[in-house]
Design a protein around this motif. Structure first.
Motif, short mmCIF file in Angstrom:
data_model
loop_
_atom_site.label_atom_id
_atom_site.label_comp_id
_atom_site.label_asym_id
_atom_site.label_seq_id
_atom_site.Cartn_x
_atom_site.Cartn_y
_atom_site.Cartn_z
N ALA A 1 0.82 -1.22 0.00
CA ALA A 1 0.00 0.00 0.00
C ALA A 1 0.85 1.26 0.00
CB ALA A 1 -0.94 -0.01 1.21
N PHE A 2 2.08 1.16 0.51
CA PHE A 2 2.93 2.34 0.61
C PHE A 2 3.94 2.44 -0.55
CE2 PHE A 2 1.84 1.37 5.11
CZ PHE A 2 1.13 2.52 5.37
N HIS A 3 3.95 1.45 -1.43
CA HIS A 3 4.93 1.45 -2.52
C HIS A 3 4.81 2.65 -3.46
CE1 HIS A 3 5.94 -3.14 -2.19
NE2 HIS A 3 6.21 -2.47 -1.09
N PRO A 4 3.60 3.07 -3.85
CA PRO A 4 3.51 4.24 -4.75
C PRO A 4 4.15 5.49 -4.15
CG PRO A 4 1.45 3.03 -4.76
CD PRO A 4 2.27 2.43 -3.67
N ALA A 5 3.92 5.73 -2.87
CA ALA A 5 4.49 6.91 -2.23
C ALA A 5 6.02 6.81 -2.18
CB ALA A 5 3.94 7.07 -0.82
N TYR A 6 6.52 5.60 -1.91
CA TYR A 6 7.97 5.42 -1.85
C TYR A 6 8.60 5.60 -3.22
CZ TYR A 6 12.53 3.45 -0.82
OH TYR A 6 13.89 3.28 -0.68
N GLU A 7 7.96 5.04 -4.24
CA GLU A 7 8.49 5.17 -5.60
C GLU A 7 8.49 6.63 -6.06
OE1 GLU A 7 5.98 2.49 -7.68
OE2 GLU A 7 6.93 0.69 -6.80
N LYS A 8 7.44 7.36 -5.71
CA LYS A 8 7.39 8.78 -6.06
C LYS A 8 8.48 9.56 -5.33
CE LYS A 8 4.20 12.68 -6.46
NZ LYS A 8 2.81 13.17 -6.24
N ILE B 1 11.41 8.38 -4.36
CA ILE B 1 12.69 8.06 -4.98
C ILE B 1 12.82 8.77 -6.33
CG2 ILE B 1 14.06 6.20 -5.99
CD1 ILE B 1 14.06 6.27 -2.94
N LYS B 2 11.73 8.83 -7.07
CA LYS B 2 11.77 9.43 -8.41
C LYS B 2 11.92 10.94 -8.38
CE LYS B 2 9.17 9.62 -12.76
NZ LYS B 2 7.93 9.17 -13.48
N THR B 3 11.20 11.60 -7.47
CA THR B 3 11.16 13.06 -7.47
C THR B 3 12.04 13.71 -6.41
OG1 THR B 3 9.29 13.20 -5.94
CG2 THR B 3 8.78 12.93 -8.29
N GLY B 4 12.34 12.96 -5.34
CA GLY B 4 13.09 13.55 -4.24
C GLY B 4 12.24 14.45 -3.37
N GLN B 5 10.93 14.44 -3.60
CA GLN B 5 10.03 15.28 -2.82
C GLN B 5 9.43 14.50 -1.66
OE1 GLN B 5 7.13 16.57 -5.70
NE2 GLN B 5 8.51 18.04 -6.68
N GLY B 6 9.20 15.20 -0.54
CA GLY B 6 8.63 14.56 0.63
C GLY B 6 7.26 13.97 0.36
N GLN B 7 6.95 12.87 1.03
CA GLN B 7 5.68 12.19 0.83
C GLN B 7 5.05 11.88 2.19
OE1 GLN B 7 4.35 11.55 -2.30
NE2 GLN B 7 6.15 12.70 -3.04
N LEU B 8 3.81 12.33 2.37
CA LEU B 8 3.07 12.00 3.58
C LEU B 8 2.43 10.63 3.40
CD1 LEU B 8 2.17 13.13 6.36
CD2 LEU B 8 0.11 13.98 5.22
N LEU B 9 2.61 9.75 4.36
CA LEU B 9 2.15 8.37 4.24
C LEU B 9 0.78 8.12 4.86
CD1 LEU B 9 5.54 6.61 5.07
CD2 LEU B 9 4.53 6.97 2.80
N LEU B 10 0.38 8.96 5.80
CA LEU B 10 -0.86 8.71 6.55
C LEU B 10 -1.76 9.93 6.54
CD1 LEU B 10 0.56 6.93 9.75
CD2 LEU B 10 -0.25 5.87 7.64
N GLY B 11 -3.06 9.66 6.69
CA GLY B 11 -4.05 10.72 6.82
C GLY B 11 -4.87 10.54 8.09
N ARG B 12 -5.91 11.32 8.19
CA ARG B 12 -6.74 11.33 9.40
C ARG B 12 -7.36 9.96 9.69
NH1 ARG B 12 -10.76 16.35 10.50
NH2 ARG B 12 -10.78 16.24 12.79
N GLU B 13 -7.89 9.32 8.67
CA GLU B 13 -8.54 8.02 8.86
C GLU B 13 -7.51 6.96 9.23
OE1 GLU B 13 -11.88 5.72 9.34
OE2 GLU B 13 -11.72 7.89 8.98
#
Length: 407
Positions: A159-166, A168-180
């Motif tokens: 479930a977290f692979h897309p955020a990790y791949e993005k 690595i690709k962009t070098g931009q920070g990625q938030l993994l969790l939301g309110r729910e």
């Protein structure tokens, strides 16, 4: 009675959170505070925005919470101790709970603190020793260890692979969790053991329990990442020392309460989770500076023995506790006969603290303590040290002296 007045009287707890540029981690912390077993009308949350340049100040406008959220925006960066003190002055609750801006809490968190204070109004409670780490975001400022730790956590969780791949690709920070995700406790899937947790468990908690029985340094749990105390403690004994930079203001306050006879309790459950983030390289030097200011305020052996943790060939927490135990027993049994020896040890430790603060080699401590070779004071000290060794007792105190003298 007006509703607003009724709600003010009902507030049992004020949660005080200083924050500087910790968005959106501080938002996730607020989300975790809305999932408590305690009714929302019994607590308030005071978020102190310490002149952040991020979106922290917009939180009350964009998000609604079941509890009362009060935002205090400071116009200049005052630092965490001063920010906490500002929050204390605003607080309505009888019990004050301090959280760092990036700490996630489980549903029973507030209730666990409240129950302890209902049993003992001269208590300081903390759960920092068993705090976990959690990766709620991927940050380009992470060091290699953090990046590897995050990768190890995320690899088996598709479930977290897309955020990790993005990331690595962009070098931009990625938030993994939301309110729910916070509500569902997904952060537990991203948790790791903090570096010092096993050490604290072995050296302190397994030996002395959560009430720290027989531990002469209970105030060491006084970390404001997760700490509670009655508001009257500040009214009677003063606020946090407003040290600049990082660290030791909370431990100084805990030591101050320790000297006033307060008791200490560690809260093991429910766990809390520190959201991992980049660490400033200046933290170490700032901590040494503040530790030195703390030492100079009191200059007591009950505090200075901590320097045995920082010298070359350091001692462990357990060993330091045994050293202090032997010092207390030796003084009581000898009716002050060994006060000169303990005084020299205190002076050597003070010298070690000074050298540590100013980045100098920790060496020749007897000379720094005013006992140069061939002096009368040095001869008297050596005579007492020999008598101590000849007694066949006080082995840990003797070991501490040997380590200091070997430097």
């Amino acid at each position: 009675m007006p509703i607003r007045r009724y709600l003010t009287l009902s507030i049992q707890i004020s949660v005080i959170i200083p924050s500087r540029n910790k968005f959106p981690q501080n938002l996730l912390t607020l989300f975790s505070l809305e999932n408590q077993t305690l009714p929302p009308y019994q607590y308030e949350v005071i978020l102190i925005d310490d002149a952040s340049s991020d979106a922290t100040s917009t939180i009350p406008e964009l998000w609604k919470f079941p509890f009362r959220l009060r935002l205090l925006r400071l116009q200049a960066n005052l630092g965490r101790p001063a920010a906490r003190n500002a929050g204390i002055r605003m607080a309505k609750g009888k019990i004050l709970i301090f959280l760092d801006a990036e700490i996630l809490v489980e549903p029973g968190f507030l209730e666990s603190h409240l129950l302890l204070h209902q049993q003992d109004n001269r208590l300081l409670a903390s759960g920092v020793l068993t705090m976990k780490g959690a990766y709620t975001q991927l940050d380009p400022g992470f060091n290699e260890v953090q990046l590897q730790e995050a990768y190890t956590l995320l690899k088996p969780q598709p479930a977290f692979h897309p955020a990790y791949e993005k990331f690595i690709k962009t070098g931009q920070g990625q938030l993994l969790l939301g309110r729910e995700d916070i509500k569902k406790g997904v952060y537990r899937q991203l948790a790791v053991q903090k570096v010092h947790e096993a050490l604290y468990e072995d050296e302190i908690l397994q030996r002395h329990g959560d009430r720290l029985q027989g531990f002469h340094l209970p105030w060491l749990i006084s970390h404001t990442g997760n700490l509670s105390v009655a508001r009257t403690a500040f009214q009677q004994h003063g606020y946090f020392e407003e040290y600049s930079g990082y660290g030791w203001d909370d431990l100084e306050f805990g030591y101050r309460l320790f000297r006033q006879g307060y008791r200490f309790a560690h809260i093991r459950y429910p766990f809390t989770y520190h959201q991992e983030h980049p660490v400033s390289p200046s933290v170490g030097n700032e901590a040494h500076t503040n530790f030195y200011l703390f030492q100079q305020k009191y200059r007591q052996i009950s505090l200075l023995v901590l320097l045995l943790l920082y010298i070359p060939s350091p001692m462990s927490f357990h060993q330091v506790n045994l050293v202090l135990d032997e010092i207390y027993r030796l003084d009581a049994e000898s009716v002050g006969l060994y006060l000169p020896l303990i005084g020299v040890m205190r002076s050597m430790l003070e010298a070690a603290g000074y050298l540590l603060r100013f980045g100098q080699p920790i060496s020749h401590l007897l000379t720094h303590a005013g006992l140069p070779p061939d002096s009368v004071k040095r001869a008297d000290f050596e005579a007492q040290r020999s008598a101590l060794a000849a007694s066949g007792r006080w082995s840990m105190l003797g070991e501490a002296l040997n380590r200091l003298l070997a430097l």
